[in-house]
Motif scaffolding. Structure first.
Motif, short mmCIF file in Angstrom:
data_model
loop_
_atom_site.label_atom_id
_atom_site.label_comp_id
_atom_site.label_asym_id
_atom_site.label_seq_id
_atom_site.Cartn_x
_atom_site.Cartn_y
_atom_site.Cartn_z
N ASN A 169 0.84 -1.20 0.00
CA ASN A 169 0.00 0.00 0.00
C ASN A 169 0.87 1.24 0.00
O ASN A 169 1.20 1.81 1.04
N THR A 170 1.24 1.66 -1.20
CA THR A 170 2.12 2.82 -1.36
C THR A 170 1.35 4.10 -1.13
O THR A 170 0.22 4.26 -1.58
N ARG A 171 2.00 5.02 -0.42
CA ARG A 171 1.43 6.35 -0.28
C ARG A 171 2.41 7.36 -0.91
O ARG A 171 2.64 7.29 -2.09
N GLN A 172 3.01 8.25 -0.15
CA GLN A 172 3.75 9.36 -0.76
C GLN A 172 5.15 8.95 -1.21
O GLN A 172 6.02 8.66 -0.38
N PRO A 173 5.43 8.94 -2.52
CA PRO A 173 6.82 8.85 -2.99
C PRO A 173 7.38 10.25 -3.20
O PRO A 173 6.63 11.18 -3.53
N THR A 174 8.66 10.41 -2.99
CA THR A 174 9.28 11.72 -3.15
C THR A 174 10.69 11.57 -3.71
O THR A 174 11.49 10.77 -3.19
N TRP A 175 10.99 12.38 -4.73
CA TRP A 175 12.35 12.50 -5.24
C TRP A 175 13.02 13.68 -4.54
O TRP A 175 12.54 14.81 -4.62
N ILE A 176 14.12 13.41 -3.84
CA ILE A 176 14.86 14.46 -3.15
C ILE A 176 16.35 14.08 -3.13
O ILE A 176 16.70 12.91 -3.25
N ASP A 177 17.19 15.08 -2.97
CA ASP A 177 18.63 14.84 -2.82
C ASP A 177 18.95 14.92 -1.33
O ASP A 177 19.40 15.95 -0.84
N TYR A 178 18.73 13.82 -0.62
CA TYR A 178 18.89 13.86 0.85
C TYR A 178 20.35 13.91 1.26
O TYR A 178 20.68 14.40 2.35
N ASP A 179 21.25 13.37 0.41
CA ASP A 179 22.66 13.29 0.79
C ASP A 179 23.53 14.35 0.13
O ASP A 179 24.75 14.38 0.34
N GLY A 180 22.94 15.24 -0.66
CA GLY A 180 23.67 16.36 -1.22
C GLY A 180 24.72 16.01 -2.24
O GLY A 180 25.68 16.77 -2.43
N ASP A 181 24.53 14.89 -2.97
CA ASP A 181 25.54 14.51 -3.96
C ASP A 181 25.16 14.91 -5.37
O ASP A 181 25.85 14.58 -6.32
N GLY A 182 24.04 15.62 -5.52
CA GLY A 182 23.69 16.18 -6.81
C GLY A 182 22.71 15.38 -7.63
O GLY A 182 22.32 15.83 -8.72
N ASP A 183 22.30 14.19 -7.16
CA ASP A 183 21.27 13.45 -7.89
C ASP A 183 20.08 13.19 -6.98
O ASP A 183 20.16 13.35 -5.76
N LEU A 184 18.97 12.79 -7.56
CA LEU A 184 17.74 12.62 -6.81
C LEU A 184 17.60 11.19 -6.28
O LEU A 184 17.67 10.22 -7.04
N ASP A 185 17.42 11.10 -4.98
CA ASP A 185 17.16 9.84 -4.31
C ASP A 185 15.65 9.67 -4.17
O ASP A 185 14.87 10.60 -4.39
N LEU A 186 15.22 8.48 -3.80
CA LEU A 186 13.79 8.17 -3.76
C LEU A 186 13.38 7.69 -2.37
O LEU A 186 13.93 6.72 -1.85
N PHE A 187 12.41 8.39 -1.79
CA PHE A 187 11.78 7.97 -0.54
C PHE A 187 10.35 7.56 -0.84
O PHE A 187 9.65 8.24 -1.59
N VAL A 188 9.92 6.43 -0.26
CA VAL A 188 8.57 5.95 -0.49
C VAL A 188 7.92 5.64 0.85
O VAL A 188 8.41 4.80 1.61
N ALA A 189 6.80 6.34 1.13
CA ALA A 189 6.03 6.07 2.34
C ALA A 189 5.06 4.94 2.07
O ALA A 189 4.42 4.89 1.01
N MET A 190 4.92 4.04 3.04
CA MET A 190 4.07 2.87 2.90
C MET A 190 3.06 2.82 4.04
O MET A 190 3.38 3.15 5.18
N ARG A 191 1.86 2.37 3.73
CA ARG A 191 0.81 2.27 4.73
C ARG A 191 0.85 0.95 5.48
O ARG A 191 0.34 0.84 6.60
N ASP A 192 1.45 -0.08 4.88
CA ASP A 192 1.36 -1.43 5.43
C ASP A 192 2.70 -2.08 5.72
O ASP A 192 2.78 -3.28 6.01
N GLN A 193 3.77 -1.31 5.67
CA GLN A 193 5.11 -1.83 5.92
C GLN A 193 6.05 -0.65 6.14
O GLN A 193 5.67 0.50 5.92
N PRO A 194 7.27 -0.89 6.59
CA PRO A 194 8.18 0.24 6.84
C PRO A 194 8.43 1.07 5.58
O PRO A 194 8.48 0.55 4.47
N ASN A 195 8.59 2.37 5.78
CA ASN A 195 8.96 3.27 4.70
C ASN A 195 10.34 2.91 4.17
O ASN A 195 11.15 2.29 4.86
N ARG A 196 10.62 3.34 2.93
CA ARG A 196 11.88 2.95 2.31
C ARG A 196 12.61 4.16 1.74
O ARG A 196 11.99 5.10 1.21
N LEU A 197 13.94 4.12 1.82
CA LEU A 197 14.80 5.16 1.23
C LEU A 197 15.79 4.49 0.31
O LEU A 197 16.53 3.57 0.71
N PHE A 198 15.82 4.94 -0.95
CA PHE A 198 16.74 4.41 -1.95
C PHE A 198 17.71 5.51 -2.36
O PHE A 198 17.30 6.56 -2.85
#
Length: 532
Positions: A169-198
Motif C-alpha cells: 500500500n504505497t502512499r507518498q513517494p518523493t524524489w529528493i537529494d537527501y545526501d547532497g551529492d547532486g542526484d535525486l534519491d527516492l523515498f517511499v512512504a508505505m501504509r502497510d510496511q516500513p517506509n523505504r529510502l533508496f
C-alpha cells in the motif's frame, strides 16, 4: 544572467537576450516584451481584489470517476505544465497541455496503467534534463510500483533490476537529494510496511547500445527511516536551516507523527517528540494524512499545515528550529476529516491561501474549504459554490496551466459513482492576474526544478518579504509535481528581488536576482539556475 524572458525549462519556446535570439522554429509566438510591459501592476491605492471564482475547463475530458493522485510537470519541455492523474477504476491519464488545451496522451506514451494507482512523483532521476515518473499502486492491485524513464516523451518501464518496485500500500513517494551529492534519491512512504529510502548511485555498468544501467541502493536500515508506522503523507524541507533536507511523516490509525532531522551523515533522528509535534495517545480513528508547507505569515521561514482525521493543525515556524501550534479552532483547526491540503495565493494579495479537502467513504460530495489568508493569522472560508459539487476528495494541485498569471486548480475525487477529476480555471480579473511572478528554481543546467529549494520574493524598494515558497517535495494527495514557485504580488509593488536558496550537502547557497520587473515575465517563467 542577461536573460529577460524565457519560456519553459530546458527547451525554451522563446528567450530575449539583448534582442538577439529568435523564437525556435515551430514554437508559439513569444509575448513581446513591449506588450508585457504595458500590463502594469496595480497602483498603491488600487483595490482589484475579488471573491475567488472558478470555471470548469473541458468538463467532458475530466468526467471519469476514481481519481486519486494528481501532479503537474512539463514532461515534454514545451514551456507549459502538463498533468498526470492516477486512477482507481480506469486507465491513468497524462494530459498534455497544448497551449491551454489538454489532451490525454497516456495510451500512446506508455502510461495508461489500469491498476489501482495511489501515488505519483515526477523527478529527473537520471539527470538527462527531462522528467521521469514513479507510480505507486495499492496492495489490492497486486502490482509492484513502476519507475518510468522519460525517453524523448515516451515512457519506458525501467523498474526491473533497480529494486524500487515495491509491492504494498504505497502512499507518498518523493524524489529528493537527501545526501547532497547532486542526484535525486527516492523515498517511499508505505501504509502497510516500513517506509523505504533508496540512494541514487548513478549510472553503473554499460548495457546494450551503450545505455548506462542506473543503480539504486536501499539504505533504509542505515538511515533510520524504516518507520513501520502507517504513513500517508510526507514533505521534505530544511526546517532547522542547517543545509540538508529533513522529513515530516504524517501517520494514520492513531500512530504518532514523525519528524526526522537529517544528521548530515546519512542518518536521521525522529525529533517529533522533542518538538511536541508527535500527537501521542490519539485514538485509532484519528491520524494525520497530508502535510503542506508554506510561509503563511511572510516572515521568511516555512510553516507546516497538517490535514488530519481529527482537528487540523497549523504549526508556525519560530525560526529557531521549533514550532508553535497557532491553529484557530474555529477555522483551520476544525475536524473536517481532511485528506489533503495545498497552499497557493489565489487572489494575489501576497499571502498564501489554503484549500483543504475532506473524505468520507461512499460520499462523493463532502464539504471542502478554501481558506483565504487575510493576514495576522486570520483565515476565512470562501470556497465557491461550484467547487462544492463533486469536489476533491483526494488530489488537489495548483498550477497556472493557461499562463495568464494566476493559479488554477486540478482536483481528484475517487468516488466511483459521483466523483470527477476536474480542472478549474481561476477567474481573477486580468489586471489582478497580471500581478504575479513564477520562478523556476533549476539545477545548474537550467533543465529541471530542484526539489526542496526555497524561493523568496522581496520588495526591491522596501525590503519587505512578499513570500517564501518550497519547490515541491510531496503534497496534494500522495503526489509530487515539478512546478513553479508562484507569487501573487500586492498592488503597489513595482520591482522585486528573487532569492533562491539551494539546500545541498550541509550548505544553504542563495542565488539572488535583483530588481526584477514582474511584467517582463507575463506568461513566462523566470528561470534561476543553481550556481549563478
Amino acid at each position: 544572467m542577461g536573460i529577460r524572458t524565457e519560456y519553459g525549462v530546458g527547451r525554451p519556446w522563446c528567450k530575449t537576450i539583448a534582442g538577439s535570439d529568435r523564437a525556435r522554429s515551430g514554437a508559439m509566438p513569444c509575448l513581446l516584451l513591449a506588450t508585457a510591459c504595458l500590463t502594469a501592476c496595480g497602483g498603491p491605492n488600487e483595490d482589484l481584489s475579488s471573491a475567488p471564482a472558478f470555471e470548469r475547463v473541458q468538463p467532458e475530458l475530466f468526467a471519469a470517476p476514481g481519481a486519486q493522485p494528481n501532479a503537474w510537470a512539463d514532461f515534454d519541455r514545451d514551456g507549459d505544465l502538463d498533468l498526470f492523474v492516477g486512477m482507481r477504476y480506469s486507465e491513468n491519464r497524462l494530459y498534455r497541455n497544448d497551449a491551454g488545451t489538454l489532451v490525454d496522451v497516456a495510451p500512446q506514451l506508455g502510461l495508461a496503467d489500469l491498476e489501482d494507482t495511489r501515488a505519483a512523483a515526477w523527478g529527473d532521476y537520471d539527470g538527462d534534463g527531462d522528467l521521469d515518473l514513479y507510480v505507486g499502486h495499492s496492495a489490492v492491485a497486486g502490482t509492484p510500483n513502476r519507475l518510468y524513464r522519460n525517453d524523448d516523451q515516451v515512457f519506458v518501464d525501467v523498474t526491473g533490476g533497480l529494486g524500487v518496485g515495491l509491492l504494498g500500500n504505497t502512499r507518498q513517494p518523493t524524489w529528493i537529494d537527501y545526501d547532497g551529492d547532486g542526484d535525486l534519491d527516492l523515498f517511499v512512504a508505505m501504509r502497510d510496511q516500513p517506509n523505504r529510502l533508496f540512494r541514487n548511485d548513478g549510472p553503473g555498468r554499460e548495457i546494450a547500445a551503450g545505455d548506462p544501467a542506473w543503480t539504486f541502493t536501499d539504505v533504509t536500515d542505515e538511515s533510520g527511516l524504516g518507520d513501520p508506522r502507517r504513513a500517508v503523507g510526507v514533505v521534505w524541507f530544511d526546517y532547522d536551516r542547517d543545509g540538508d533536507l529533513d522529513v515530516h511523516v504524517s501517520n494514520q490509525n492513531g500512530d504518532e507523527d514523525a519528524f526526522y532531522r537529517n544528521e548530515g551523515d546519512g542518518t536521521f533522528m525522529d525529533v517529533a517528540p522533542a518538538l511536541g509535534m508527535n500527537h501521542p495517545d490519539r485514538g485509532d480513528e484519528y491520524g494525520s494524512v497530508a502535510p503542506a508547507v508554506a510561509d503563511y505569515d511572510n516572515d521568511g521561514d516555512l510553516d507546516l499545515f497538517i490535514a488530519t482525521y481529527g482537528p487540523d493543525i497549523l504549526w508556525s515556524n519560530n525560526g529557531d528550529g521549533t514550532f508553535a501550534d497557532v491553529t484557530d479552532p474555529a477555522t483551520l483547526g476544525a475536524d473536517y476529516h481532511s485528506t489533503t491540503a495545498a497552499w497557493a495565493d489565489v487572489d494575489h494579495n501576497g499571502l498564501p491561501d489554503l484549500v483543504v479537502t475532506s473524505y468520507l467513504s461512499g460520499i462523493a460530495a463532502v464539504e471542502d474549504h478554501l481558506f483565504m489568508n487575510e493576514g495576522g493569522g486570520r483565515f476565512a472560508n470562501a470556497l465557491p459554490a461550484n467547487l462544492l459539487e463533486h469536489g476533491p476528495s483526494h488530489g488537489v494541485a495548483w498550477a497556472d496551466f493557461d499562463r495568464d498569471g494566476d493559479v488554477d486548480l486540478a482536483i481528484a475525487n475517487n468516488d466511483q459513482s459521483g466523483g470527477t477529476h476536474h480542472l478549474y480555471r481561476n477567474l481573477l480579473p486580468p489586471e489582478v492576474a497580471a500581478r504575479s511572478l513564477q520562478v523556476a528554481a533549476t539545477g545548474a543546467d537550467g533543465q529541471t526544478m530542484v526539489p526542496g529549494a526555497e524561493v523568496q520574493l522581496v520588495d526591491h524598494d522596501t525590503g519587505r518579504i512578499l513570500g517564501t515558497r518550497l519547490v515541491d517535495t510531496g503534497g496534494g494527495y500522495c503526489s509530487q509535481g515539478a512546478t513553479l514557485a508562484h507569487f501573487g504580488i500586492p498592488a503597489g509593488v513595482e520591482r522585486v528581488d528573487v532569492r533562491v536558496t539551494y539546500v545541498v550537502g550541509g550548505r544553504r547557497t542563495t542565488v539572488v536576482r535583483e530588481g526584477v520587473f514582474p511584467p517582463d515575465y507575463r506568461g513566462a517563467w523566470l528561470i534561476v539556475r543553481q550556481g549563478d
